[in-house]
Design an enzyme around this catalytic site. Structure first.
Site, PDB file in Angstrom:
ATOM      1  N   SER A   1       0.823  -1.214   0.000  1.00  0.00           N
ATOM      2  CA  SER A   1       0.000   0.000   0.000  1.00  0.00           C
ATOM      3  C   SER A   1       0.854   1.260   0.000  1.00  0.00           C
ATOM      4  CB  SER A   1      -0.892   0.021   1.244  1.00  0.00           C
ATOM      5  OG  SER A   1      -2.072  -0.699   1.049  1.00  0.00           O
ATOM      6  N   PRO A   2       0.285   2.367  -0.498  1.00  0.00           N
ATOM      7  CA  PRO A   2       0.983   3.653  -0.378  1.00  0.00           C
ATOM      8  C   PRO A   2       1.132   4.021   1.095  1.00  0.00           C
ATOM      9  CG  PRO A   2      -0.917   3.789  -1.858  1.00  0.00           C
ATOM     10  CD  PRO A   2      -1.023   2.501  -1.139  1.00  0.00           C
TER      11      PRO A   2
ATOM     12  N   ALA B   1       1.280   8.445  -1.136  1.00  0.00           N
ATOM     13  CA  ALA B   1       0.433   9.539  -1.606  1.00  0.00           C
ATOM     14  C   ALA B   1       1.319  10.684  -2.082  1.00  0.00           C
ATOM     15  CB  ALA B   1      -0.489  10.010  -0.488  1.00  0.00           C
TER      16      ALA B   1
ATOM     17  N   TYR C   1      -9.330  13.240   2.472  1.00  0.00           N
ATOM     18  CA  TYR C   1      -8.628  14.202   1.641  1.00  0.00           C
ATOM     19  C   TYR C   1      -9.572  14.785   0.592  1.00  0.00           C
ATOM     20  CZ  TYR C   1      -4.708  12.279   4.202  1.00  0.00           C
ATOM     21  OH  TYR C   1      -3.879  11.872   5.224  1.00  0.00           O
TER      22      TYR C   1
ATOM     23  N   ARG D   1      -8.817   4.943  -4.952  1.00  0.00           N
ATOM     24  CA  ARG D   1      -8.938   4.501  -3.561  1.00  0.00           C
ATOM     25  C   ARG D   1     -10.082   5.265  -2.912  1.00  0.00           C
ATOM     26  NH1 ARG D   1      -4.340   3.577   1.166  1.00  0.00           N
ATOM     27  NH2 ARG D   1      -5.125   1.472   1.486  1.00  0.00           N
TER      28      ARG D   1
ATOM     29  N   LEU E   1      -5.605  -4.448   8.415  1.00  0.00           N
ATOM     30  CA  LEU E   1      -5.300  -5.533   9.353  1.00  0.00           C
ATOM     31  C   LEU E   1      -5.345  -6.903   8.686  1.00  0.00           C
ATOM     32  CD1 LEU E   1      -6.964  -4.374  12.700  1.00  0.00           C
ATOM     33  CD2 LEU E   1      -4.577  -4.238  11.993  1.00  0.00           C
TER      34      LEU E   1
ATOM     35  N   ARG F   1       1.460  -1.335   7.174  1.00  0.00           N
ATOM     36  CA  ARG F   1       2.303  -1.477   8.361  1.00  0.00           C
ATOM     37  C   ARG F   1       2.878  -2.885   8.488  1.00  0.00           C
ATOM     38  NH1 ARG F   1      -1.906   1.365  12.390  1.00  0.00           N
ATOM     39  NH2 ARG F   1      -3.284   0.456  10.827  1.00  0.00           N
TER      40      ARG F   1
END
Length: 370
Positions: free
Chosen positions: A22-23, A57, A183, A231, A302, A325
Site C-alpha cells: 500500500s501507499p 500519496a 482528503y 482509492r 489488518l 504497516r
C-alpha cells in the site's frame, strides 16, 4: 496451488501475484522531491516479492501536501528526483509492478509531520491556506479552508492531469487517485465536509461530480493501456456521512468510465468516526463492491497472516490484498507467506542463497540470470 501467488491482470498489466504494498506516507521529501530515504525505503520494498508496489500519496500541488515534507509530482524537479528512484527499481527489481497514488490533502493539508505531533500549522507559523469543497475545518479550532470556486476547481483538475502525465512519463505501471481518508476528493463525496449549494454539493450526484470530473480528465490524458484506479473510504463511520450505499453508486459510476480497480479503505474524514477495529474489518466493503459492480478490488486493513490473505483472494472477497504497516514490520512478508503456503516467490539473484534449509525451491529462478 496458491491463489495469492497466482498472476492477476489489472487492466493491461499482469501482476506476478496478488500481494500489493500500500501507499505509505514517509514525510521525508524536500520541496516535494524524493530523497535518498525514498531510494532506501522503496528499494527495500521493491525486493519484497510483492506483485505491485505503490509509491506513497504524492501531492499534485504544493498546497495539496499533507505536510511540507510530503512527496510531490508538480514540477520538473519532482519528476527528476523520482525518476532516479524508479530507474533503480526497474534495474534491480524488474518483476515488481510500480504504482503511484496521486493525491490532494484538501482541508487536511498544512500539518506537522506525525512524529512532531501532526497538528495543523497556520500560515503565520509556516503553513498555508488549505482548500476544500466548503469552508469547514477538519478539527474544531483549526483555520477554515477556502472553498474552491470555479477557477479553483479547474486548477485542481489540471493539477491532477499534469501529475498523471508526469507519472506516465516516469513509466509507472498503475496510477491510483486518492479519494479516501478525508482528503480533497473524499471531502467532495461526503455530506459531512461538503455543504455546497451549487452543482457540486447537495445530492449524491452533485457530490460525486468533481471526483468523477477529475477521473475523466486524468483518464482522457493517459494512454489507454495505463490502468487508472481509485482509492475510496467505503464509509465515514459517522452517522449521516458517506456510507457503503453511496460507495457502491460511486464505484458503478467509475466502472462505466473505465476505472481499472477500486482500492477499498474507510474512515479518515471526521474525528468523530467510530471504527470497530478487528482483523479484516474493511473486507466486507471490498467484497460487496466486487460482487455488485464486478470491478477488481483491493482489500486493505489488518490483513496480517498468509492464510488470511489466501482465503480472501481464493474465496472471491477481493482480487488483491494490500499490506502497509505489516510490510514495514516484515519487508519480506511475501517470502514468508510463500513458504507457509507452499508457493514460490520472486527474489533478485543476489538473494537466492537466502532460503533456510528445506526451502530450496522457495524462489523462482530466471535461468538466464544464473
Amino acid at each position: 496451488m496458491s491463489t495469492l501467488f497466482s498472476p492477476f491482470r489489472l487492466g493491461t498489466r499482469v501482476l506476478k501475484n496478488r500481494i500489493v504494498v500500500s501507499p505509505m506516507c514517509q514525510y521525508s521529501a524536500e520541496d516535494g522531491c524524493a530523497t535518498d530515504w525514498h531510494m532506501i525505503h522503496l528499494g527495500n520494498l521493491a525486493l519484497s516479492g510483492a506483485g505491485l508496489l505503490f509509491v506513497e500519496a504524492t501531492a499534485v500541488s504544493p498546497e495539496g501536501r499533507i505536510s511540507a515534507s510530503d512527496l510531490g509530482l508538480w514540477s520538473d524537479d519532482n519528476e527528476a528526483a523520482l525518476r532516479r528512484v524508479v530507474d533503480a527499481i526497474r534495474r534491480y527489481a524488474p518483476p515488481v509492478a510500480l504504482g503511484i497514488q496521486l493525491a490532494h490533502a484538501g482541508r487536511k493539508a498544512s500539518t506537522d509531520v506525525p512524529w512532531a505531533g501532526g497538528h495543523f500549522i497556520t500560515p503565520e507559523r509556516g503553513g498555508w491556506q488549505t482548500l476544500a469543497p466548503s469552508a469547514l475545518a477538519y478539527t474544531p479550532g483549526d483555520a477554515a479552508p477556502r472553498a474552491l470556486d470555479a477557477a479553483g476547481l479547474e486548477r485542481v483538475r489540471g493539477q491532477f492531469v499534469a501529475a498523471a502525465q508526469r507519472a506516465e512519463r516516469l513509466g509507472f505501471d498503475v496510477i491510483e487517485l486518492h479519494a479516501a481518508h478525508g482528503y480533497l476528493l473524499h471531502e467532495f463525496l461526503s455530506p459531512l465536509a461538503n455543504v455546497r449549494d451549487d452543482g457540486y454539493g447537495g445530492s449524491l450526484e452533485n457530490r460525486m461530480r468533481f471526483p468523477l470530473e477529475v477521473f475523466d480528465a486524468v483518464r482522457a490524458a493517459l494512454h489507454a493501456d495505463v490502468p487508472l484506479g481509485v482509492r475510496i473510504s467505503a464509509t465515514d463511520w459517522v452517522e449521516g456521512g458517506w456510507d457503503v450505499a453511496q460507495s457502491l453508486a460511486f464505484a458503478e459510476a467509475l466502472r462505466r468510465r473505465g476505472c481499472a480497480f477500486i482500492d477499498v479503505s474507510s474512515g479518515g474524514l471526521s474525528p468523530a468516526q467510530q471504527i470497530p477495529i478487528a482483523p479484516g474489518y474493511q473486507l466486507p466493503f471490498a467484497a460487496q463492491i466486487r460482487a455488485e459492480t464486478g470491478m477488481p478490488t483491493l482489500a486493505v486493513g489488518l490483513i496480517t497472516e498468509p492464510h488470511q490473505a489466501e482465503n480472501i483472494v481464493a474465496g472471491g472477497d477481493a482480487d488483491l490484498v494490500a499490506l502497509a504497516r505489516g510490510m514495514l514490520y516484515d519487508p519480506r512478508w511475501p517470502w514468508h507467506a510463500a513458504a507457509e503456503l507452499g508457493a514460490c516467490a520472486d527474489a533478485p539473484k543476489q538473494y537466492w542463497a537466502a532460503p533456510p534449509h528445506g526451502l530450496g525451491t522457495l524462489f523462482k529462478r530466471d535461468k538466464d540470470a544464473e
